[in-house]
Scaffold this motif. Structure first.
Motif, mmCIF file in Angstrom:
data_model
loop_
_atom_site.group_PDB
_atom_site.id
_atom_site.type_symbol
_atom_site.label_atom_id
_atom_site.label_comp_id
_atom_site.label_asym_id
_atom_site.label_seq_id
_atom_site.Cartn_x
_atom_site.Cartn_y
_atom_site.Cartn_z
ATOM 1 N N LEU A 209 -29.814 21.495 -22.024
ATOM 2 C CA LEU A 209 -28.593 22.299 -22.169
ATOM 3 C C LEU A 209 -27.420 21.594 -21.356
ATOM 4 O O LEU A 209 -26.109 22.079 -21.868
ATOM 5 C CB LEU A 209 -28.961 23.599 -21.217
ATOM 6 C CG LEU A 209 -29.995 24.549 -22.100
ATOM 7 C CD1 LEU A 209 -30.488 25.701 -21.200
ATOM 8 C CD2 LEU A 209 -29.703 24.804 -23.536
ATOM 9 N N GLU A 210 -27.418 21.017 -20.135
ATOM 10 C CA GLU A 210 -26.483 20.454 -19.490
ATOM 11 C C GLU A 210 -25.855 19.143 -20.274
ATOM 12 O O GLU A 210 -24.545 19.048 -20.288
ATOM 13 C CB GLU A 210 -26.727 19.836 -18.161
ATOM 14 C CG GLU A 210 -27.198 21.052 -17.073
ATOM 15 C CD GLU A 210 -27.334 20.562 -15.700
ATOM 16 O OE1 GLU A 210 -27.462 19.359 -15.538
ATOM 17 O OE2 GLU A 210 -27.569 21.513 -14.835
ATOM 18 N N ALA B 91 -25.636 19.031 -23.438
ATOM 19 C CA ALA B 91 -24.925 19.580 -24.640
ATOM 20 C C ALA B 91 -23.703 20.289 -24.182
ATOM 21 O O ALA B 91 -22.484 19.935 -24.636
ATOM 22 C CB ALA B 91 -25.813 20.789 -25.315
ATOM 23 N N ALA B 92 -23.592 20.834 -22.901
ATOM 24 C CA ALA B 92 -22.576 21.488 -22.346
ATOM 25 C C ALA B 92 -21.449 20.265 -22.024
ATOM 26 O O ALA B 92 -20.363 20.596 -22.283
ATOM 27 C CB ALA B 92 -22.859 22.409 -21.280
ATOM 28 N N GLY C 225 -30.114 28.730 -26.969
ATOM 29 C CA GLY C 225 -30.333 28.400 -25.585
ATOM 30 C C GLY C 225 -30.444 29.627 -24.866
ATOM 31 O O GLY C 225 -30.825 29.573 -23.616
ATOM 32 N N GLY D 221 -22.288 27.692 -26.964
ATOM 33 C CA GLY D 221 -23.676 27.674 -26.680
ATOM 34 C C GLY D 221 -24.492 27.733 -28.157
ATOM 35 O O GLY D 221 -25.773 27.631 -28.113
ATOM 36 N N ASP E 131 -26.230 24.829 -28.580
ATOM 37 C CA ASP E 131 -27.404 24.475 -27.654
ATOM 38 C C ASP E 131 -28.466 24.039 -28.465
ATOM 39 O O ASP E 131 -28.749 24.559 -29.580
ATOM 40 C CB ASP E 131 -27.520 25.579 -26.651
ATOM 41 C CG ASP E 131 -26.419 25.826 -25.520
ATOM 42 O OD1 ASP E 131 -26.222 24.656 -25.341
ATOM 43 O OD2 ASP E 131 -26.633 26.625 -24.868
ATOM 44 N N GLY F 245 -28.604 23.052 -32.287
ATOM 45 C CA GLY F 245 -29.050 24.539 -32.511
ATOM 46 C C GLY F 245 -28.526 24.894 -34.056
ATOM 47 O O GLY F 245 -28.934 24.336 -35.010
#
Length: 337
Positions: free
Chosen positions: A132-133, A135-136, A165, A186, A189, A200
């Motif tokens: 997640l981090e 991608a962010a 996510g 998101g 994600d 995603g």
């Protein structure tokens, strides 16, 4: 009791409440102890240079399942933890004294001893956090090419579970001429149920407004974009239509400006308009992500699309481009048909 047992840890400031005769105090915790046990806690995350919060660099961004190292506490009886001041930590002595006094309004969670989380769950959490981090961070890099990115990432109280996510995040980008982009953060994600690197749904949404919108996080833009995002997240045919080209759809109009409402009380949007100032896609370590623009259609423009289909989409795009407001959504404008 606090003055007697924790005289070096707290400050009690007398306070008066209008309409109340009892004596009240503000409780100010003056002791801060650097004692969080990172390895024993379920999960800790730190503020890094990428978060652009230099005054908090090295501090904790979040602490889940906190555990502290008692050997670092010393004689402190009441304190906050350095770098993560959300909770008030008290000794067993203070806890028992408060309970004997019958003090209400508190709950206690033990922060010493081994973690409740298994090594397997801890490793899964680490992998998930990395996915997640990463991608962010890639999205933030893309957002910064579009304007000045607000520091805050915000999340509504009700979080959409259909997002890959299982977190619904939003970012705000300030642009030239008083314009602002609200973007989803998101939909691309990775799917956390499988822990497999991916983008995603392969897209994020962007809505542009002008200076007439004073607080984009409290007004109609967020309400509208949330509803569009929910449709995207919950319906595969919507995603397929968006990725294929222009796509129009309607969402519930409750709480949205009257100028946007159809006779049925709904609001129409056109997705997929392109403009030189916004890229159609951006790259991440897990693949390319389509940036899909969202433009509010006035009722007359929706009727035109319904009457002309794909040709109507293309003609609206041409007319929006001609009047210089190809991406901008605002309440006070004339229909282009």
């Amino acid at each position: 009791m606090l003055r007697e047992l924790a005289p070096h840890d707290v400050e009690l400031v007398p306070a008066r409440i209008d309409g109340q005769s009892d004596l009240y105090f503000f409780l100010n915790i003056t002791r801060v102890v650097k004692c969080i046990d990172d390895a024993a806690s379920d999960e800790v995350r730190y503020v890094t240079p990428e978060h652009e919060l230099p005054e908090q660099l090295g501090e904790y961004r979040s602490v889940i399942g906190m555990r502290i190292d008692p050997s670092k506490v010393g004689d402190a009886q009441v304190f906050r933890t350095w770098g993560w001041t959300v909770s008030i930590i008290v000794s067993e002595t203070i806890k028992e004294a408060l309970e004997r006094l019958g003090v209400t309004g508190m709950s206690f969670t033990e922060v010493t001893g081994p973690s409740d989380i298994s090594p397997e769950a801890r490793e899964r959490s680490r992998q998930l956090r990395e996915l997640l981090e990463t991608a962010a961070a890639a999205r933030d890099a893309a957002w910064r090419t579009l304007g000045v990115l607000d520091a805050d990432v915000f999340m509504p109280i009700a979080v959409g579970g259909a997002w890959p996510g299982h977190r619904q995040l939003w970012r705000v980008i300030r642009r030239d001429a008083g314009r602002t982009l609200l973007v989803s953060h998101g939909l691309s994600d990775a799917f956390i149920d499988t822990l497999t690197p991916s983008v995603g749904f392969g897209l994020e949404l962007a809505l542009e407004v002008d200076a007439a919108v004073k607080d984009i996080t409290q007004g109609w833009p967020l309400v509208l974009l949330e509803r569009v995002a929910d449709e995207v997240a919950e319906h595969p045919h919507v995603r397929e239509g968006i990725l294929a080209g222009f796509f129009s759809m309607e969402v519930a109009g409750k709480g949205l400006p009257k100028a946007f409402l159809t006779s049925e009380g709904r609001v129409a949007v056109l997705l997929g308009l392109s403009a030189p100032s916004v890229p159609e896609a951006f790259s991440t370590p897990y693949g390319r992500v389509r940036l899909v623009t969202v433009k509010v259609l006035l009722p007359a423009e929706l009727a035109y699309v319904l009457a002309h289909g794909a040709e109507g989409h293309a003609e609206l795009a041409r007319r929006f481009s001609k009047n210089g407001e190809v991406l901008l959504s605002r309440t006070r404008r004339r229909a282009v048909v």
